[in-house]
Design an enzyme around this catalytic site. Structure first.
Site, PDB file in Angstrom:
ATOM      1  N   GLU A  53     -22.258  11.065 -25.572  1.00 38.10           N
ATOM      2  CA  GLU A  53     -21.144  10.321 -26.144  1.00 38.10           C
ATOM      3  C   GLU A  53     -21.207   8.907 -25.568  1.00 38.10           C
ATOM      4  O   GLU A  53     -21.266   8.737 -24.351  1.00 38.10           O
ATOM      5  CB  GLU A  53     -19.804  10.977 -25.765  1.00 38.10           C
ATOM      6  CG  GLU A  53     -18.651  10.241 -26.406  1.00 38.10           C
ATOM      7  CD  GLU A  53     -17.273  10.822 -26.096  1.00 38.10           C
ATOM      8  OE1 GLU A  53     -17.188  11.857 -25.410  1.00 38.10           O
ATOM      9  OE2 GLU A  53     -16.286  10.210 -26.545  1.00 38.10           O
ATOM     10  N   LYS A 106     -18.228  10.778 -16.204  1.00 37.81           N
ATOM     11  CA  LYS A 106     -18.159   9.402 -16.686  1.00 37.81           C
ATOM     12  C   LYS A 106     -16.768   8.817 -16.501  1.00 37.81           C
ATOM     13  O   LYS A 106     -16.620   7.634 -16.232  1.00 37.81           O
ATOM     14  CB  LYS A 106     -18.569   9.347 -18.156  1.00 37.81           C
ATOM     15  CG  LYS A 106     -20.070   9.354 -18.331  1.00 37.81           C
ATOM     16  CD  LYS A 106     -20.453   9.230 -19.789  1.00 37.81           C
ATOM     17  CE  LYS A 106     -20.281  10.555 -20.494  1.00 37.81           C
ATOM     18  NZ  LYS A 106     -20.786  10.547 -21.868  1.00 37.81           N
ATOM     19  N   ARG A 139     -25.113  22.643 -14.983  1.00 38.27           N
ATOM     20  CA  ARG A 139     -25.067  21.198 -14.798  1.00 38.27           C
ATOM     21  C   ARG A 139     -25.716  20.783 -13.497  1.00 38.27           C
ATOM     22  O   ARG A 139     -25.768  21.568 -12.550  1.00 38.27           O
ATOM     23  CB  ARG A 139     -23.603  20.732 -14.716  1.00 38.27           C
ATOM     24  CG  ARG A 139     -22.817  20.866 -15.950  1.00 38.27           C
ATOM     25  CD  ARG A 139     -21.373  20.452 -15.680  1.00 38.27           C
ATOM     26  NE  ARG A 139     -21.202  19.011 -15.708  1.00 38.27           N
ATOM     27  CZ  ARG A 139     -20.980  18.323 -16.819  1.00 38.27           C
ATOM     28  NH1 ARG A 139     -20.910  18.937 -17.982  1.00 38.27           N
ATOM     29  NH2 ARG A 139     -20.821  17.020 -16.783  1.00 38.27           N
TER      30      ARG A 139
END
Ligand code: ATP
Ligand code: MG
Length: 565
Positions: A41, A278, A268
């Site tokens: 994104e 982020k 992850r």
């Protein structure tokens, strides 16, 4: 032997994804195609966690002769920006991966997604809900208790079509209506409880401008985008496992033949002593806790690049930690190990003195200079050697001299001898001390002309060898030393404590007036060196021809490991 075992475990842990792919290939699924994608994104810069997903998606495609798309998941215009799109592309290229002409955007599919939503409405599988988001979320129930049906669920197809159109025409305020899929309010999977699939947003989009007033939710765009692109293996992180039934439900409504993307989840990447989201990284930037996304203390790819990390070291680290189904925090010292290993092979050795102390060699003629020959990299003969100028005044490191040394101090002290690497053996005959501060200001030595390195009479042995820089030829530099950005191993994992509380106040130390050998004068941005005995350093972007600035990438040894023991 140990190395081998580690390699084996790594391959095994990684192979659960590979064995799924190989099985699909064997069974002839999707016409033997392998097609993956990396779907960021564009709402921030990439971090090293993303590197793990990038290496996997591009890596699997290349291993099995397939393709990997770059797809920007740009479904939320409020948070997204072209600045992020550009940085993401730069970082993926820097890592060494290529999406060729396959640069896609979820926003390319806004038309198709809206058509699909309209189809769902027509099939009686979606409805407009006039309740605000907080009420909808209250009605969701709990994992053990069914949710409550919305009072708007019974709307007719015609009314839903009309309202959805008017939502997109801009007739209603943001937050006043949403479109929901009609799935199952009693499903044990909360994501299946009539999820919101479209919301009203009136902020212009960085690619589609004002064309849309309704935007698909991530969950409504993601799986379908994979489907539209012919993705065969949708590799994503574990938190999406619980979303998978919903993605499958959407594809069930959409698909026309046997093809469907297969989602496989992996763990992850998390690193100790930093944060990896982020949102938090953006907060650090906005609040001025770091100088920007590319601050060398950041776990972003641009930060690591500026710090002096190589793509190879990052890929090596990702390879070492492997892919599993178990969440864990990876030790940052393993990343540091990976960059040390890589720079050891490729970084030329040079002399740099961070905290200079002048040594005057009284019996060396004041008007004489000579060039001594130094090997650039003992690990790689092909890197050759260089000349370094020597004269009667040199700088050494302050900590390499002690007025009253303890036993086993094999550096310089009154009456003691050391070798200046590549040059001569010197002996300390005296020093000048500032009586007020106690600081040592100069050290006086004599040298033995018979001891020049590499010559016959240089057999004389001393225990200490120091790096040095000619005082008359040195170039000055600013050197930035970095420590961990946080002083807690898991700053964002502490209940009731804000991660910012754990910011390390000493994470940046700036040294001015450092003395470097003259060959570094023309070093280019990001060029990497080993300052002998000190660590790996690279040229910062702030460096100019008149003001050199270096970043320390990593010290030669893991000092933290020692402190923690
Ligand atoms: P963040 O939580 O840091 O904001 P994100 O998951 O929202 O990250 P995206 O841009 O959606 O960021 O991520 C793109 C891809 O990168 C996704 O497929 C995601 O699974 C993967 N990814 C993100 N963070 C990590 C991580 N720490 N380790 C491995 N893969 C990650
Ligand atoms: Mg995300």
């Amino acid at each position: 032997m140990k190395e081998n075992n580690q390699t084996e475990t790594r391959n095994e842990s990684r192979s659960f994804i590979e064995s799924f792919i190989e099985k699909d290939l064997k069974e002839g699924k999707n016409d033997h195609r392998i097609h993956t994608r990396f779907p960021p994104e564009p709402n921030g810069y990439l971090h090293i966690g993303h590197a793990k997903a990038i290496c996997l998606n591009f890596g699997m495609a290349s291993k099995y002769g397939g393709k990997c798309n770059l797809r920007f998941d740009d479904t939320n215009p409020v948070k997204e920006d072209v600045e992020y799109v550009d940085s993401i592309k730069e970082d993926i290229r820097w890592l060494g991966f290529d999406w060729e002409e396959r640069e896609f955007y979820a926003s390319d599919y806004f038309g198709k997604l809206s058509d699909f939503a309209i189809d769902l409405i027509k099939k009686g599988l979606a409805y407009v809900d006039d309740q605000p988001a907080d009420v909808i979320s209250e009605q969701k129930g709990t994992p053990t208790q069914a949710g409550q049906e919305s009072p708007f669920k019974g709307r007719s197809v015609a009314e839903n079509l009309d309202l959805f159109k008017r939502m997109n025409d801009g007739e209603f305020d943001e937050g006043s209506r949403v479109l929901r899929a009609k799935v199952d309010m009693a499903s044990p999977n909360m994501h299946m409880r009539d999820p919101i699939i479209y919301r009203i947003i009136k902020t212009p989009h960085h690619r589609t401008g004002n064309a849309w007033m309704v935007y698909p939710m991530y969950d409504f765009a993601h799986g379908q985008s994979d489907y539209f692109e012919g993705v065969t293996h949708s590799l994503c992180t574990l938190e999406f496992e619980v979303h998978r039934p919903l993605y499958d439900w959407f594809i069930d409504q959409l698909k026309t033949d046997d093809y469907r993307p297969r989602q496989i989840e992996f763990n992850r990447l998390n690193l100790t002593y930093t944060v990896m989201s982020k949102r938090k990284l953006l907060e650090l930037v906005r609040e001025g806790n770091v100088t920007g996304w590319d601050d060398p203390r950041m776990p972003t790819l641009c930060g690591l690049r500026r710090r002096g990390y190589t793509p190879e070291s990052i890929k090596r680290f990702v390879d070492l930690i492997g892919y599993t189904k178990v969440e864990a925090i990876n030790d940052v010292s393993l990343l540091e190990h990976a960059v040390r290993e890589d720079l050891n092979l490729r970084a030329p050795r040079v002399f740099g003195v961070l905290n200079p102390l002048k040594v005057i060699i009284s019996n060396y003629p004041g008007d004489k200079v000579e060039d001594v020959d130094l090997i650039n990299n003992p690990e790689d003969e092909s890197m050759g050697s260089r000349k370094v100028t020597f004269c009667n005044e040199v700088f050494i490191e302050q900590e390499d001299f002690m007025e009253s040394p303890p036993n086993k101090f094999f550096r310089l002290a009154p009456g003691m001898e050391v070798r200046l690497k590549g040059a001569y053996i010197i002996k300390c005959e005296g020093f000048k001390k500032n009586e007020k501060t106690g600081a040592i200001e100069e050290v006086y030595c004599t040298y033995d002309p018979q001891t020049r390195s590499g010559e016959h009479a240089s057999e004389k042995k001393v225990k200490g060898t120091l790096h040095w820089v000619s005082a008359r030829h040195a170039v000055e530099a600013e050197v930035r030393l970095y420590d961990r950005l946080f002083n807690h191993e898991d700053p964002s994992g502490q209940k009731d404590e804000d991660y910012r509380k754990f910011l390390n106040p000493d994470s940046l130390k700036i040294l001015k007036g450092c003395k470097l050998e003259p060959s570094l004068k023309s070093a280019k941005h990001l060029e990497k060196f080993q300052f002998q005995r000190l660590g790996y350093f690279c040229v910062d972007y702030d460096s100019t021809a008149t003001k050199l600035v270096f970043n320390r990438t990593v010290s030669l040894k893991d000092t933290w490991a020692k402190i923690n023991k």
